[in-house]
Motif scaffolding. Sequence first.
Motif, PDB file in Angstrom:
ATOM      1  N   SER A 111      38.030 -27.872  40.843  1.00 21.74           N
ATOM      2  CA  SER A 111      37.696 -27.936  42.268  1.00 21.74           C
ATOM      3  C   SER A 111      38.948 -28.039  43.139  1.00 21.74           C
ATOM      4  N   SER A 112      39.980 -28.716  42.633  1.00 24.14           N
ATOM      5  CA  SER A 112      41.254 -28.742  43.370  1.00 24.14           C
ATOM      6  C   SER A 112      41.792 -27.332  43.531  1.00 24.14           C
ATOM      7  N   TYR A 113      41.688 -26.541  42.462  1.00 26.53           N
ATOM      8  CA  TYR A 113      42.089 -25.135  42.533  1.00 26.53           C
ATOM      9  C   TYR A 113      41.201 -24.378  43.521  1.00 26.53           C
ATOM     10  N   PHE A 114      39.907 -24.650  43.479  1.00 26.35           N
ATOM     11  CA  PHE A 114      38.947 -23.978  44.346  1.00 26.35           C
ATOM     12  C   PHE A 114      39.254 -24.251  45.819  1.00 26.35           C
ATOM     13  N   PHE A 115      39.543 -25.520  46.152  1.00 26.73           N
ATOM     14  CA  PHE A 115      39.691 -25.906  47.555  1.00 26.73           C
ATOM     15  C   PHE A 115      41.127 -25.813  48.082  1.00 26.73           C
ATOM     16  N   PHE A 116      42.122 -25.981  47.200  1.00 30.12           N
ATOM     17  CA  PHE A 116      43.489 -26.119  47.705  1.00 30.12           C
ATOM     18  C   PHE A 116      44.469 -25.053  47.223  1.00 30.12           C
ATOM     19  N   ASP A 117      44.025 -24.117  46.358  1.00 29.86           N
ATOM     20  CA  ASP A 117      44.971 -23.117  45.854  1.00 29.86           C
ATOM     21  C   ASP A 117      44.369 -21.721  45.766  1.00 29.86           C
ATOM     22  N   GLY A 118      43.431 -21.422  46.644  1.00 27.43           N
ATOM     23  CA  GLY A 118      42.896 -20.076  46.721  1.00 27.43           C
ATOM     24  C   GLY A 118      41.823 -19.733  45.706  1.00 27.43           C
ATOM     25  N   GLY A 119      41.327 -20.721  44.973  1.00 31.73           N
ATOM     26  CA  GLY A 119      40.309 -20.454  43.972  1.00 31.73           C
ATOM     27  C   GLY A 119      39.004 -19.954  44.553  1.00 31.73           C
ATOM     28  N   ALA A 120      38.661 -20.412  45.749  1.00 36.56           N
ATOM     29  CA  ALA A 120      37.404 -19.989  46.368  1.00 36.56           C
ATOM     30  C   ALA A 120      37.395 -18.482  46.609  1.00 36.56           C
ATOM     31  N   ALA A 121      38.486 -17.970  47.157  1.00 37.77           N
ATOM     32  CA  ALA A 121      38.566 -16.530  47.421  1.00 37.77           C
ATOM     33  C   ALA A 121      38.556 -15.730  46.119  1.00 37.77           C
ATOM     34  N   GLU A 122      39.194 -16.272  45.080  1.00 40.31           N
ATOM     35  CA  GLU A 122      39.279 -15.558  43.801  1.00 40.31           C
ATOM     36  C   GLU A 122      37.909 -15.324  43.195  1.00 40.31           C
ATOM     37  N   VAL A 123      37.002 -16.279  43.325  1.00 40.77           N
ATOM     38  CA  VAL A 123      35.673 -16.139  42.721  1.00 40.77           C
ATOM     39  C   VAL A 123      34.649 -15.613  43.719  1.00 40.77           C
ATOM     40  N   GLY A 124      35.106 -15.192  44.890  1.00 43.33           N
ATOM     41  CA  GLY A 124      34.205 -14.611  45.873  1.00 43.33           C
ATOM     42  C   GLY A 124      33.339 -15.611  46.598  1.00 43.33           C
ATOM     43  N   SER A 125      33.875 -16.794  46.858  1.00 42.58           N
ATOM     44  CA  SER A 125      33.121 -17.822  47.556  1.00 42.58           C
ATOM     45  C   SER A 125      33.893 -18.266  48.786  1.00 42.58           C
ATOM     46  N   SER A 126      33.411 -19.338  49.415  1.00 43.96           N
ATOM     47  CA  SER A 126      34.056 -19.841  50.620  1.00 43.96           C
ATOM     48  C   SER A 126      34.431 -21.301  50.436  1.00 43.96           C
ATOM     49  N   MET A 127      35.333 -21.789  51.270  1.00 46.72           N
ATOM     50  CA  MET A 127      35.790 -23.172  51.187  1.00 46.72           C
ATOM     51  C   MET A 127      34.658 -24.160  51.461  1.00 46.72           C
ATOM     52  N   GLY A 128      33.643 -23.700  52.183  1.00 45.91           N
ATOM     53  CA  GLY A 128      32.534 -24.585  52.519  1.00 45.91           C
ATOM     54  C   GLY A 128      31.396 -24.547  51.516  1.00 45.91           C
TER      55      GLY A 128
END
Length: 489
Positions: free
Chosen positions: A291-308
């Motif tokens: 989740s740290s990767y998802f929220f703080f290192d671009g992980g959300a965009a990589e998996v096709g999702s959003s920060m929210g």
Amino acid sequence: MYSFLLSVLALVLGYFVYGKFIARVFGPDPKRPTPAVEKADGVDFIVMPTWKVFMIQFLNIAGTGPIFGAIMGAKFGPAAYLWIVLGCIFAGAVHDYLTGMLSVRHGGASLPDLIGIYLGKSTQKVMLVFSVIMLMLVGAVFVYSPAIILGNIAGDGTQMSMMLWVGVIFVYYIIATLLPIDKIIGKIYPVFAFALLFMAAGLLVGLIVKWPSIPELWDGLANRGPELGITGQPIFPCLFITIACGAISGFHATQSPLMARCIKNEELGRPVFYGSMITEGLVALVWAAVSSYFFFDGGAAEVGSSMGAAAPEVVTKVSKNWLGLAGGILAVLGVVAAPITSGDTAFRSARLIVADFLSFPQKSIRNRLMICIPLFIAAGLLLWYNIADSQGFNTIWRYFGWANQTLAVFSLWAVTVYLTLNKKDLRYLVALLPAAFMSAVSVTFICIDKTGLHLPANWNAFLGMGVFVLSLALFYGWKFTRKSKENQI
């Protein structure tokens, strides 16, 4: 990533070092018959293989806590790592082991009975009602979240699809609660536990391969929630409520007696109770890092999702993207199975708690039905509110989170009193310090959260320190008074 790997290592060492110390503090007796042997009834008291007891205990306590809680807790920053590691080793695993072993020593007694023995009959009655209500909340919230995920996978995510899955899960709860523990729970739980562990192992490998630039402990422990638009939630006490099952959870104390009635030797308590909590902490650490990767290192965009994205979306997007189709299916199975299997044992625990209080034997199906029918009606009403009100789930979840940690407070104080009465040195400190700390967390949260008194959030430090000191003062006042009375005698 280095902070994450060091945290994993610390948890493993915690099991072998501090876990062994806690076992010595309690003093298991391998020659003492366990309740599974002395009270075998073919329904709830059944000797089962240790590996199976461990898997069931792990899945019972896991729920969505070490996953959803860690995802939401990661938004606070690297402080989440510290809480999972320190909370798990020195509070959560201690809580689970000692409550589980106390249940073994008292014939498989349920949590309210243990509290009654060590904190008094009045407290027992309060905790009986409190425990059953909390278990009903568990049943309600752990129907709703997997029903949403299953509805999105199998249908179009409509209200009708979700309602269908709610009905299916609820019917399963009824069957699993009534049948002997080895008929359904003993057979399918190990499979679901494997799926949950596979998911964590797969994501761990993915993290090592990707080696993302996620926040480290030495970058600072400041609250990173405001970077994501989250305000009004200070690390203390909100982080300690958000990440519960991955660090410490009172719900576990209602589940440990189930397995206390199935272990064949007291020495198995450390791998079953302490070990399952450490394993849950490892799952929480993996999801905190992901989740740290998802929220703080671009992980959300990589998996096709959003920060929210909400926690269920984070799980499904990351699992499918990182683990492929087969891995994603197993991962989602683990995430769906975890809350369902915690929900059915929540109802089972509620049945046993009420039965123990009423001294009502549970060998016959008729007796089980007489207790279960009112419980399921109450849970159905909670589910109706959960679905009918758009904010029903969020409201129930917040109350569940607070009730969960408050239950841990009472459990810790009960084992503190037990160690004080039965040990002649300072070994009670292993339970006293987490009991006082969690008292501070629970009271501070209900004072500043909007579901409670909604006092100014910047009062948190003053309130927390005050409750911590007051808890210690009341304990030592009780200890001094008790010793004075003994001396007079």
